[in-house]
Design a protein around this motif. Structure first.
Motif, short mmCIF file in Angstrom:
data_model
loop_
_atom_site.label_atom_id
_atom_site.label_comp_id
_atom_site.label_asym_id
_atom_site.label_seq_id
_atom_site.Cartn_x
_atom_site.Cartn_y
_atom_site.Cartn_z
N ARG A 73 -6.00 2.51 -4.14
CA ARG A 73 -5.70 2.53 -2.71
C ARG A 73 -4.81 1.37 -2.30
NH1 ARG A 73 -9.99 1.89 2.36
NH2 ARG A 73 -8.38 2.08 4.00
N TRP A 74 -5.11 0.18 -2.81
CA TRP A 74 -4.36 -1.00 -2.41
C TRP A 74 -3.30 -1.40 -3.42
CZ3 TRP A 74 -4.70 -1.63 2.46
CH2 TRP A 74 -5.89 -1.35 3.13
N LYS A 126 0.81 -1.21 0.00
CA LYS A 126 0.00 0.00 0.00
C LYS A 126 0.85 1.27 0.00
CE LYS A 126 -0.45 -0.07 5.05
NZ LYS A 126 -1.41 -0.12 6.18
#
Length: 610
Positions: A259-260, A242
């Motif tokens: 986001r990930w 991340k």
């Protein structure tokens, strides 16, 4: 030498002499890890540590364990794995038919939790039909010790805290520690590999490389990303950590989840959305436009001029033959070029190509393939180093090249921000590793404390036993004192001179008659031996000889007075008796019988009979 130079030399030595190459790692991270190991060894400088490594070759393995931070866990960042499980894997696995293969690669797998997590997701998806497919999960790492743990596949209960209870019961077995079932372990192939140097695994459908790139500098990051791109099949999924943001503006990967940090490899590199759209008509206006058209054209040019000057992105518009038709001030500022008008000049003859040497070759390449090219470059402006991203986009009209747009974007701040984020993540990893070490140390201290408490209890028990024994010895001593007192009183009442002599010929006791016999009014202040008695030499030799004979034969004997000379002329016989002791040694009791004693009385009676 400065600290940086010494660390650099040490890294060079390790790389060249011990195949231990960490030159592509971030300096700040390396310095922290080296300093930590040196502190453990009480080594003050890199020079001293280099000498220590030469004297202790196995220290390289300990250093490797310190530098490699094997922080990992099953299903780390659960929301990211849920997205992979519910959204991405089903779409990818739906295309896999019975008998076909699905290949995954866990790069930097550490102790194996990550590849086993992949295996569990695949086992959950395929179920009992998993045997119909060729499933291979490759797991690689540089740390041999971590790979040994991974191959064993045995973990503590705490390590499985993120694994669902149902999955624990289904895919693990054991009690105090749980081991991955054989059906899952056989899906994973572990091997040693250096991601920065060794050839990547190819034709991979899923590539998981989480929180590994954050430890490398930007150049090595680009090299590794190129390897990862090569390893993935077109459409394959790349799952990063991340904190890793290297693919934010990549033309090789498509973002699936920003986001990930989940990406998809794209087979070609389509141009990104351009920041400035410039119409071709502006570059090549009509030769004889009507007056109203000229007025509109002037307005458009003025608006375009204001737009270009407002942009922070540098823009250069070229004609079909690479002559600068228009540019904004930002293009010169970003390249560190003083304000000058580059219009009507060939780009190759301007200072822009001098400051960005790669630009000429990239421009030439676009003339060949008519595809947008994007590349990074570093230039120095004064004392400041800038990272620029340059985009060269050909303009086509009916398939013919009509011009070129060049965009220059300053990525320096973005790079610093990404580097800071990566360093923070790296520090967080180290803190987590340190926290785990502290927890382990705390457990060891608790165990040691328990051992100390047990030892203390044993010592208390032993102390009680010693007190009991001491009391018994005191009672025994009192009894012995009483016996000795009676014994001494008894010998004092004997009317014959008596001495008790030990094996070393020391006189342990003599009665008053014996003292008077040898001319002592009182007992001597120090113990003396029979060698020290005030007797003629011949007489002392006789006593010593008979004392030794009694000890050797363990039998009593009598010495007649005629053998003892004139010193004891009042003594008729000397009796030597054996007195055993409790310590299995022997004392000799010497009794002097004077004339007129029992022996003399018997002799007188015999004479009377005669």
């Amino acid at each position: 030498m400065a600290k940086e130079g010494t660390l650099r030399e040490l890294l060079e030595e390790l790389a060249e002499q011990r195949s231990f190459d960490f030159r592509g790692y971030k300096k700040n991270t390396l310095e922290r890890r080296f300093r930590r190991r040196m502190f453990q060894l009480n080594v003050g400088s890199y020079t001293e540590y280099s000498e220590y490594i030469r004297k202790h070759p196995d220290e390289v393995d300990h250093l490797l364990d310190t530098i490699l931070i094997n922080v990992t866990e099953f299903f780390r960042d659960p929301p990211a794995w849920e997205i992979l499980r519910n959204e991405l894997l089903p779409e990818s696995l739906a295309q896999v038919k019975s008998g076909h293969s699905f290949r995954a690669w866990s790069a930097g797998c550490a102790t194996g939790e990550e590849p086993y997590s992949i295996a569990i997701l695949l086992a959950e998806y395929f179920g009992p039909r998993i045997q119909e497919y060729d499933i291979k999960i490759y797991a690689t790492d540089i740390d041999a010790n971590a790979l040994n743990v991974a191959r064993r596949g045995e973990y503590s209960l705490d390590a499985l805290k993120r694994v669902r209870l149902g999955w624990r019961e289904k895919y693990f077995h054991g009690s105090k520690s749980l081991r991955v079932n054989r059906e899952i372990r056989r899906l994973v192939i572990f091997g040693a590999s250096n991601l920065a140097q060794d050839a990547p695994i190819s034709h991979v459908n899923l590539l998981v490389c989480r929180n590994l790139l954050i430890y490398f500098d930007s150049d090595l990051q680009r090299q590794i990303l190129s390897r990862l791109h090569y390893a993935l099949e077109p459409g394959g999924t790349l799952f990063l950590g991340k904190a890793e943001s290297q693919l934010t503006n990549s033309v090789q990967f498509k973002r699936l989840n920003a986001r990930w940090r989940i990406f998809q490899r794209i087979s070609s590199s389509p141009p990104l959305t351009e920041r400035v759209e410039t119409r071709q008509e502006v570059l090549e206006p009509e030769r004889n436009p009507p007056p109203r058209t000229l007025q509109q054209l002037d307005v458009l040019r003025q608006n375009q001029r204001h737009l270009l000057d407002t942009l922070r992105v540098g823009v250069l518009a070229l004609t079909a033959d690479d002559v600068v038709a228009q540019h904004n001030a930002a293009a010169l500022t970003l390249c560190g070029i003083p304000a000058v008008n580059l219009s009507s000049k060939r780009l190759a003859d301007t200072e822009v190509c001098i400051r960005i040497p790669e630009l000429a070759s990239q421009l030439q390449a676009t003339h060949v393939n008519n595809e947008t090219s994007r590349f990074p470059t570093r230039i120095k402006v004064g004392i400041e180093e800038r990272l620029l991203e340059v985009t060269v986009r050909p303009l086509l009209d009916g398939g013919q090249r009509s011009g070129t747009l060049i965009y220059i974007d300053d990525q320096t701040v973005q790079e610093k921000l990404e580097t800071t984020v990566e360093e923070l993540e790296s520090t967080s990893e180290e803190l987590q590793s340190a926290n785990q070490e502290l927890e382990t140390t705390n457990e060891e201290l608790q165990s040691t404390n328990e051992e100390l408490e047990t030892t203390n209890e044993e010592l208390q028990s032993l102390n009680e036993e010693l007190e009991t024994t001491n009391q018994e010895l005191e009672e025994r001593t009192k009894e012995l004192d009483q016996v000795n007192s009676v014994y001494a009183q008894t010998l004092e009442k004997v009317r014959l001179p008596v001495m008790l002599v030990n094996q070393e010929r020391r006189i342990e006791f003599w009665n008053a008659r014996a003292l008077r016999l040898f001319g002592f009014k009182n007992k001597p202040p120090m113990d003396i031996t029979i060698d020290q008695l005030p007797l003629p030499r011949v007489l002392k030799s006789g006593l010593i000889r008979r004392h030794r004979t009694v000890l050797e034969k363990q039998q009593p004997m009598v010495a007649r007075a005629q053998f003892l000379g004139d010193r004891l002329n009042s003594v008729a016989d000397i009796h030597f008796s054996v007195i055993p002791r409790e310590d299995k040694s022997t004392n000799v009791l010497i009794t002097f019988e004077p004339n007129g004693g029992s022996g003399g009385a018997r002799k007188k009676k015999n004479n009377n009979r005669k």
